[in-house]
Design a protein around this motif. Structure first.
Motif, PDB file in Angstrom:
ATOM      1  N   ALA A 104      24.602 -40.895  13.615  1.00 27.94           N
ATOM      2  CA  ALA A 104      25.994 -40.575  13.857  1.00 27.94           C
ATOM      3  C   ALA A 104      25.754 -38.887  14.025  1.00 27.94           C
ATOM      4  O   ALA A 104      25.088 -38.221  13.201  1.00 27.94           O
ATOM      5  CB  ALA A 104      26.966 -40.689  12.713  1.00 27.94           C
ATOM      6  N   ILE A 105      26.569 -38.114  14.933  1.00 29.06           N
ATOM      7  CA  ILE A 105      26.173 -36.836  15.098  1.00 29.06           C
ATOM      8  C   ILE A 105      27.830 -36.258  14.554  1.00 29.06           C
ATOM      9  O   ILE A 105      28.794 -36.889  15.241  1.00 29.06           O
ATOM     10  CB  ILE A 105      25.920 -36.117  16.589  1.00 29.06           C
ATOM     11  N   LEU A 106      27.880 -35.231  13.933  1.00 28.50           N
ATOM     12  CA  LEU A 106      29.208 -34.849  13.515  1.00 28.50           C
ATOM     13  C   LEU A 106      29.398 -33.382  13.411  1.00 28.50           C
ATOM     14  O   LEU A 106      28.410 -32.480  13.311  1.00 28.50           O
ATOM     15  CB  LEU A 106      29.177 -35.334  12.016  1.00 28.50           C
ATOM     16  N   TYR A 107      30.577 -33.140  14.041  1.00 30.71           N
ATOM     17  CA  TYR A 107      30.997 -31.661  14.115  1.00 30.71           C
ATOM     18  C   TYR A 107      32.069 -31.521  13.090  1.00 30.71           C
ATOM     19  O   TYR A 107      33.084 -32.110  13.005  1.00 30.71           O
ATOM     20  CB  TYR A 107      31.444 -31.228  15.466  1.00 30.71           C
ATOM     21  N   ILE A 108      31.872 -30.769  12.107  1.00 28.74           N
ATOM     22  CA  ILE A 108      32.840 -30.446  11.062  1.00 28.74           C
ATOM     23  C   ILE A 108      33.439 -28.935  11.402  1.00 28.74           C
ATOM     24  O   ILE A 108      32.894 -28.000  11.347  1.00 28.74           O
ATOM     25  CB  ILE A 108      32.017 -30.302   9.337  1.00 28.74           C
ATOM     26  N   GLY A 109      34.658 -29.070  11.413  1.00 29.46           N
ATOM     27  CA  GLY A 109      35.501 -27.744  11.801  1.00 29.46           C
ATOM     28  C   GLY A 109      35.692 -26.966  10.511  1.00 29.46           C
ATOM     29  O   GLY A 109      35.684 -27.512   9.429  1.00 29.46           O
ATOM     30  N   ALA A 110      36.017 -25.551  10.639  1.00 33.10           N
ATOM     31  CA  ALA A 110      36.299 -24.812   9.784  1.00 33.10           C
ATOM     32  C   ALA A 110      37.415 -23.893   9.620  1.00 33.10           C
ATOM     33  O   ALA A 110      37.601 -23.652  11.066  1.00 33.10           O
ATOM     34  CB  ALA A 110      34.963 -23.785   9.411  1.00 33.10           C
ATOM     35  N   PRO A 111      38.220 -23.602   9.068  1.00 35.33           N
ATOM     36  CA  PRO A 111      39.402 -22.743   9.102  1.00 35.33           C
ATOM     37  C   PRO A 111      39.079 -21.317   9.894  1.00 35.33           C
ATOM     38  O   PRO A 111      40.048 -20.931  10.747  1.00 35.33           O
ATOM     39  CB  PRO A 111      39.963 -22.441   7.721  1.00 35.33           C
ATOM     40  N   ASN A 112      37.997 -20.831   9.689  1.00 37.66           N
ATOM     41  CA  ASN A 112      37.783 -19.504  10.333  1.00 37.66           C
ATOM     42  C   ASN A 112      37.355 -19.895  11.866  1.00 37.66           C
ATOM     43  O   ASN A 112      37.035 -18.762  12.340  1.00 37.66           O
ATOM     44  CB  ASN A 112      36.882 -18.738   9.527  1.00 37.66           C
TER      45      ASN A 112
END
Length: 112
Positions: free
Chosen positions: A39-47
């Motif tokens: 599984a490849i995952l992109y985790i977003g960030a508030p900045n």
């Protein structure tokens, strides 16, 4: 090879997506012990910056990132299929009965 899109959403607020991912399998019936499943995952960030991570499965990604915030796994293919089915129903309901139809599946469903 098969790829399935998924989202990790905040359990208390399913409208808030914490991460998007793609699970890749090499068999029709994947097993978490399959060494080729990833599984490849992109985790977003508030900045606006984010991180990319790899895991052995979508469930493993959920378990790992749920340590910070409780997350739920949503298979996007199911969500998109449900949304598409709902749009089809609305389209059929609003189409005049004499309107041309060029979709064989749509014709078959109207006959039943």
């Amino acid at each position: 090879m098969h790829a399935t899109l998924f989202s990790l959403v905040v359990s208390d607020n399913p409208d808030l997506v914490a991460a998007w991912g793609m699970e890749i399998t090499y068999t029709e019936e994947p097993d978490e012990t399959d060494p080729q499943q990833k599984a490849i995952l992109y985790i977003g960030a508030p900045n606006g910056e984010g991180s990319i991570a790899t895991h052995t499965s979508a469930e493993a990604a959920r378990d790992r990132w749920s340590m910070k915030v409780p997350l739920s796994l949503v298979w996007d293919a199911d969500t998109w299929a449900d949304a598409h089915a709902e749009l089809d129903k609305q389209s059929l309901a609003t189409r005049p009965s004499n309107a041309p139809c060029d979709d064989k599946q749509e014709l078959d469903s109207e006959e039943t």
